[in-house]
Design a protein around this motif. Structure first.
Motif, short mmCIF file in Angstrom:
data_model
loop_
_atom_site.label_atom_id
_atom_site.label_comp_id
_atom_site.label_asym_id
_atom_site.label_seq_id
_atom_site.Cartn_x
_atom_site.Cartn_y
_atom_site.Cartn_z
N ARG A 62 0.73 -1.28 0.23
CA ARG A 62 0.06 0.01 -0.01
C ARG A 62 0.82 1.31 -0.06
O ARG A 62 2.05 1.31 0.50
CB ARG A 62 -1.02 0.09 1.05
CG ARG A 62 -2.05 -1.27 1.45
CD ARG A 62 -2.90 -1.15 0.16
NE ARG A 62 -3.79 -2.52 0.00
CZ ARG A 62 -3.62 -3.30 -0.81
NH1 ARG A 62 -2.66 -3.40 -1.65
NH2 ARG A 62 -4.43 -4.45 -0.82
N TYR A 63 0.14 2.22 -0.55
CA TYR A 63 0.98 3.63 -0.48
C TYR A 63 1.53 4.00 0.62
O TYR A 63 2.64 4.55 0.70
CB TYR A 63 -0.06 4.73 -1.10
CG TYR A 63 0.97 5.96 -1.42
CD1 TYR A 63 1.46 6.11 -2.49
CD2 TYR A 63 0.38 7.11 -0.51
CE1 TYR A 63 1.97 7.61 -2.82
CE2 TYR A 63 1.06 8.22 -0.55
CZ TYR A 63 2.02 8.57 -1.84
OH TYR A 63 2.54 9.68 -1.63
N GLU A 64 0.70 3.91 1.66
CA GLU A 64 1.22 4.23 2.98
C GLU A 64 2.57 3.70 3.54
O GLU A 64 3.20 4.07 4.55
CB GLU A 64 0.12 4.25 4.21
CG GLU A 64 -0.41 3.03 4.41
CD GLU A 64 -1.71 2.74 3.35
OE1 GLU A 64 -2.39 1.87 3.80
OE2 GLU A 64 -1.91 3.46 2.40
N ARG A 106 7.74 7.94 -2.41
CA ARG A 106 6.23 8.59 -3.02
C ARG A 106 6.77 9.85 -3.96
O ARG A 106 5.95 10.20 -4.80
CB ARG A 106 5.94 9.19 -1.77
CG ARG A 106 5.07 8.27 -0.88
CD ARG A 106 4.50 8.79 0.69
NE ARG A 106 4.30 7.87 1.47
CZ ARG A 106 3.41 7.92 2.45
NH1 ARG A 106 2.74 9.27 2.74
NH2 ARG A 106 3.15 7.00 3.37
N TYR A 120 -4.06 4.12 -3.00
CA TYR A 120 -3.75 5.55 -2.34
C TYR A 120 -5.18 6.30 -1.91
O TYR A 120 -5.97 6.36 -2.69
CB TYR A 120 -2.92 6.41 -2.89
CG TYR A 120 -2.80 7.80 -2.63
CD1 TYR A 120 -2.17 8.07 -1.52
CD2 TYR A 120 -3.43 8.77 -3.48
CE1 TYR A 120 -1.73 9.39 -1.21
CE2 TYR A 120 -3.34 10.28 -3.19
CZ TYR A 120 -2.38 10.37 -2.07
OH TYR A 120 -2.39 11.93 -1.35
#
Length: 227
Positions: free
Chosen positions: A196-198, A205, A225
């Motif tokens: 996942r993006y986080e 990023r 996201y």
């Protein structure tokens, strides 16, 4: 002139320019970024995956990169073989995750065997199997649809020179197919590993932010996201 155009001029000075050469280069740079993220964050606790089995994913990545070398040659056999190699090693990587086999055995396992074993495997989600169907179609295309240019037996080197100098016939098709193949590969990887993006750091990023808007949107959607 972009970075890839300069590379072609330096190492393939007689090669005809490709109008989409920078689009191809950006796409392959994106593939490297995603591969780097995947190799950093994927879990070795998934099914039968081990550190050594990552070699198949790395070969897939390297095959995609080598398209940058084969495309300026404007030679169908080499270009198609490179696409097939990349697709085959992505399939071998998926196979390596779900089957308790040694590297040497997986390396020798043919496409038909991989396809049938994956079909019969009850652990692999139907969603992943459905996505793999599209990858199978690309493997078949780049295995069977080869119509190599004829070489004049009396002017072998002259004929080869003509091929290199001629307008590139394959770059647009490769760009489209590679983009679609990579999109599917990203989705399959995230269906398996749930990255996942986080989870990403600031540098990763920022690199995603540098992608072209449409490509960034696709990558962010795959990484789930939440804006």
């Amino acid at each position: 002139m972009g970075e890839y155009g300069k590379f072609i001029n330096k190492y393939f000075p007689f090669s005809a320019s490709m109008e989409n050469e920078e689009a191809l280069y950006r796409l392959i740079c994106e593939s490297n970024l995603i591969s780097q993220i995947m190799l950093k964050y994927i879990s070795l606790e998934v099914e039968y995956l081990t550190e050594s089995k990552l070699i198949f994913y790395k070969r897939f990545r390297d095959g995609v990169n080598k398209l940058l070398m084969y495309l300026p040659l404007n030679e169908e056999i080499g270009i198609y073989a490179c696409m097939r190699y990349s697709i085959e090693h992505f399939l071998k990587f998926v196979y390596a995750i779900y089957f308790d086999e040694e590297l040497e055995v997986i390396g020798r396992t043919g496409y038909r065997h991989i396809k049938e074993d994956i079909k019969q495997n009850t652990v692999i989600a139907d969603d992943i199997k459905n996505k793999l169907q599209r990858i199978y179609s690309y493997y078949a295309k780049y295995s069977n649809d080869v119509h190599a240019k004829e070489i004049d037996e009396n002017e072998e080197l002259v004929s080869l020179g003509r091929i290199i100098r001629a307008q590139n016939e394959y770059s647009k098709e490769i760009e489209n197919d590679l983009r679609n193949f990579l999109n599917i590969s990203y989705k399959i990887m995230n269906s398996i590993f749930h990255i996942r993006y986080e989870m990403l750091n600031a540098s990763e990023r920022i690199n995603i932010e540098k992608l072209r808007p449409k490509r960034k949107e696709i990558v962010l959607k795959i990484l789930e996201y939440a804006s």
